[in-house]
Scaffold this active site. Sequence first.
Site, PDB file in Angstrom:
ATOM      1  N   CYS A 122       0.809  -1.227   0.000  1.00 51.72           N
ATOM      2  CA  CYS A 122       0.000   0.000   0.000  1.00 51.72           C
ATOM      3  C   CYS A 122       0.837   1.269   0.000  1.00 51.72           C
ATOM      4  O   CYS A 122       0.305   2.362  -0.179  1.00 51.72           O
ATOM      5  CB  CYS A 122      -0.971  -0.016   1.171  1.00 51.72           C
ATOM      6  SG  CYS A 122      -2.199  -1.316   0.986  1.00 51.72           S
ATOM      7  N   HIS A 263      -3.418   7.093   2.606  1.00 52.57           N
ATOM      8  CA  HIS A 263      -3.821   5.817   2.012  1.00 52.57           C
ATOM      9  C   HIS A 263      -5.177   5.437   2.604  1.00 52.57           C
ATOM     10  O   HIS A 263      -5.412   5.610   3.797  1.00 52.57           O
ATOM     11  CB  HIS A 263      -2.771   4.753   2.335  1.00 52.57           C
ATOM     12  CG  HIS A 263      -3.212   3.368   1.978  1.00 52.57           C
ATOM     13  ND1 HIS A 263      -3.665   3.033   0.725  1.00 52.57           N
ATOM     14  CD2 HIS A 263      -3.290   2.233   2.729  1.00 52.57           C
ATOM     15  CE1 HIS A 263      -3.984   1.761   0.707  1.00 52.57           C
ATOM     16  NE2 HIS A 263      -3.779   1.251   1.901  1.00 52.57           N
ATOM     17  N   ASN A 293     -10.281  -0.032  -0.454  1.00 48.90           N
ATOM     18  CA  ASN A 293      -8.811   0.007  -0.484  1.00 48.90           C
ATOM     19  C   ASN A 293      -8.332  -0.476  -1.854  1.00 48.90           C
ATOM     20  O   ASN A 293      -8.397  -1.664  -2.158  1.00 48.90           O
ATOM     21  CB  ASN A 293      -8.267  -0.889   0.637  1.00 48.90           C
ATOM     22  CG  ASN A 293      -6.748  -0.843   0.746  1.00 48.90           C
ATOM     23  OD1 ASN A 293      -6.071  -0.296  -0.127  1.00 48.90           O
ATOM     24  ND2 ASN A 293      -6.222  -1.427   1.804  1.00 48.90           N
TER      25      ASN A 293
HETATM   26  O1  UT7 Z   1      -3.918  -1.365   3.403  1.00 47.39           O
HETATM   27  C1  UT7 Z   1      -2.783  -1.941   3.939  1.00 47.39           C
HETATM   28  C2  UT7 Z   1      -2.757  -2.143   5.387  1.00 47.39           C
HETATM   29  N1  UT7 Z   1      -3.984  -2.685   5.898  1.00 47.39           N
HETATM   30  C3  UT7 Z   1      -4.642  -2.041   6.833  1.00 47.39           C
HETATM   31  O2  UT7 Z   1      -4.266  -0.961   7.213  1.00 47.39           O
HETATM   32  C4  UT7 Z   1      -5.836  -2.737   7.460  1.00 47.39           C
HETATM   33  C5  UT7 Z   1      -5.738  -2.713   8.966  1.00 47.39           C
HETATM   34  N2  UT7 Z   1      -6.814  -3.424   9.639  1.00 47.39           N
HETATM   35  C6  UT7 Z   1      -8.102  -3.036   9.620  1.00 47.39           C
HETATM   36  O3  UT7 Z   1      -8.448  -2.097   8.938  1.00 47.39           O
HETATM   37  C7  UT7 Z   1      -9.071  -3.739  10.531  1.00 47.39           C
HETATM   38  O4  UT7 Z   1      -8.375  -4.587  11.402  1.00 47.39           O
HETATM   39  C8  UT7 Z   1     -10.148  -4.579   9.778  1.00 47.39           C
HETATM   40  C9  UT7 Z   1     -11.129  -3.657   9.070  1.00 47.39           C
HETATM   41  C10 UT7 Z   1      -9.480  -5.494   8.770  1.00 47.39           C
HETATM   42  C11 UT7 Z   1     -10.935  -5.393  10.791  1.00 47.39           C
HETATM   43  O5  UT7 Z   1     -11.523  -4.547  11.747  1.00 47.39           O
HETATM   44  P1  UT7 Z   1     -11.344  -4.844  13.313  1.00 47.39           P
HETATM   45  O6  UT7 Z   1     -12.137  -3.850  14.041  1.00 47.39           O
HETATM   46  O7  UT7 Z   1      -9.873  -4.897  13.612  1.00 47.39           O
HETATM   47  O8  UT7 Z   1     -12.003  -6.257  13.443  1.00 47.39           O
HETATM   48  P2  UT7 Z   1     -11.356  -7.585  14.014  1.00 47.39           P
HETATM   49  O9  UT7 Z   1     -10.412  -8.167  13.020  1.00 47.39           O
HETATM   50  O10 UT7 Z   1     -10.856  -7.316  15.399  1.00 47.39           O
HETATM   51  O11 UT7 Z   1     -12.629  -8.474  14.110  1.00 47.39           O
HETATM   52  C12 UT7 Z   1     -13.667  -8.196  15.062  1.00 47.39           C
HETATM   53  C13 UT7 Z   1     -14.762  -9.213  14.842  1.00 47.39           C
HETATM   54  C14 UT7 Z   1     -14.243 -10.645  14.775  1.00 47.39           C
HETATM   55  O12 UT7 Z   1     -15.175 -11.493  15.402  1.00 47.39           O
HETATM   56  P3  UT7 Z   1     -14.869 -12.076  16.869  1.00 47.39           P
HETATM   57  O13 UT7 Z   1     -13.593 -12.843  16.706  1.00 47.39           O
HETATM   58  O14 UT7 Z   1     -14.721 -10.867  17.737  1.00 47.39           O
HETATM   59  O15 UT7 Z   1     -16.066 -12.896  17.125  1.00 47.39           O
HETATM   60  C15 UT7 Z   1     -14.219 -10.929  13.296  1.00 47.39           C
HETATM   61  O16 UT7 Z   1     -14.383 -12.293  12.998  1.00 47.39           O
HETATM   62  O17 UT7 Z   1     -15.419  -8.959  13.606  1.00 47.39           O
HETATM   63  C16 UT7 Z   1     -15.437 -10.154  12.833  1.00 47.39           C
HETATM   64  N3  UT7 Z   1     -15.390  -9.815  11.421  1.00 47.39           N
HETATM   65  C17 UT7 Z   1     -16.489  -9.489  10.725  1.00 47.39           C
HETATM   66  N4  UT7 Z   1     -17.782  -9.389  11.076  1.00 47.39           N
HETATM   67  C18 UT7 Z   1     -18.644  -8.998  10.114  1.00 47.39           C
HETATM   68  C19 UT7 Z   1     -14.319  -9.760  10.599  1.00 47.39           C
HETATM   69  N5  UT7 Z   1     -14.690  -9.408   9.370  1.00 47.39           N
HETATM   70  C20 UT7 Z   1     -16.037  -9.221   9.410  1.00 47.39           C
HETATM   71  C21 UT7 Z   1     -16.993  -8.843   8.465  1.00 47.39           C
HETATM   72  N6  UT7 Z   1     -18.283  -8.742   8.867  1.00 47.39           N
HETATM   73  N7  UT7 Z   1     -16.677  -8.576   7.188  1.00 47.39           N
END
Ligand code: UT7
Length: 339
Positions: A122, A263, A293
Amino acid sequence: MQISPNGKNRKYNAVITGVGMYVPEKVLDNKYFESIVDTNDEWIMTRTGIKERRILENGATSTLATEAVKDLLRSRNLSPEEIDVIIVATVTPDMFFPATACLVQDNVGAKNAWGFDISAACSSFLFALRVGSGLIESGLYKKVVVVGADKMSAIVDYTDRNTCILFGDAGSAVLLEPTEDFSYGIQDSILHVDGSGRNSLYMLGGGSMNPSSHETVDKKMHYIYQDGKAVFKVAVVGMANVSYEIMQKNHLCSEDVAYLVPHQANLRIIDATANRMGISRDKVMINIHKFGNTTSATIPLCLTEYYRNGKVKKGDKLVLAAFGAGFTWGSIYLTWGMD
Ligand code: UT7
């Protein structure tokens, strides 16, 4: 010979003198993802800020890049023969080789250009912009096109809700030319890599470590893997700190900065960066809600849209910032040079 504001002894600064973009027509909104994985519009909007993204149905990354460069050339009324160098920033090249830059060169008819690809996830566009600026600053080249293009849909697993909702396809390009007026153009950059972060965001299959085989395909190794939470934590700190650092280094206060151009990976990371810089939302370029993204394309896409909407004016000081796989991250401070 002039001394630039950053004390560099050189004759030229590199300034952006043209922009172009291409986004495919097909839109995938959050409702669509509700029909293919266990997710919902509210989760996607609150956790990421994404409402919809574009998907290229026919073609490859070179298609996105080619259309963006053609748009740039049209808007500046330039002939492709005038281009000296084409740099394509991408993590989804059409193939390992030849470089996507070669395909773009041929597609647009840039008969006098040479070029190459840059891969820094990215942060690819920022790294490419720095390299392209160096070619201009050297005095060797007069017109360098820096393209950010990614067909992320080619490497996304549409059964993985953790990643499939995040990414979209797009291409965007800027033209760099020399100026002897150092009040315009690329003023400073701070760029980093830290390969110890390589296990948090990657695509394992198809390279020399895991050449393509039935096994790599069965194990879904040709798709993006991301430990979202781990990346989020370092991205928030990395992007915010480097943006603040470039302001400090160049004696800029928040009032001096016309726009933060971040970004577009997650609206929460963008907000954290703006907060650290003391910048309000109205001074942050945002289009993540429309395109998601798009990896290498996010920053030039923002520049193109905001410029064409009349929101950026000559003399505006912009801070560009990115964070990506590797880890790679950084910031570029520039002064806008187009009316
Ligand atoms: O671009 C290059 C670099 N990349 C980034 O900068 C991305 C950085 N990361 C992020 O933007 C975020 O971590 C995400 C958007 C990818 C995820 O958001 P989050 O608030 O960190 O969610 P999480 O991974 O902590 O997941 C929270 C919960 C989980 O469920 P449990 O384990 O708490 O039961 C996930 O399984 O949300 C669940 N989850 C979803 N639920 C509904 C993960 N994806 C989804 C989804 N819909 N699409």
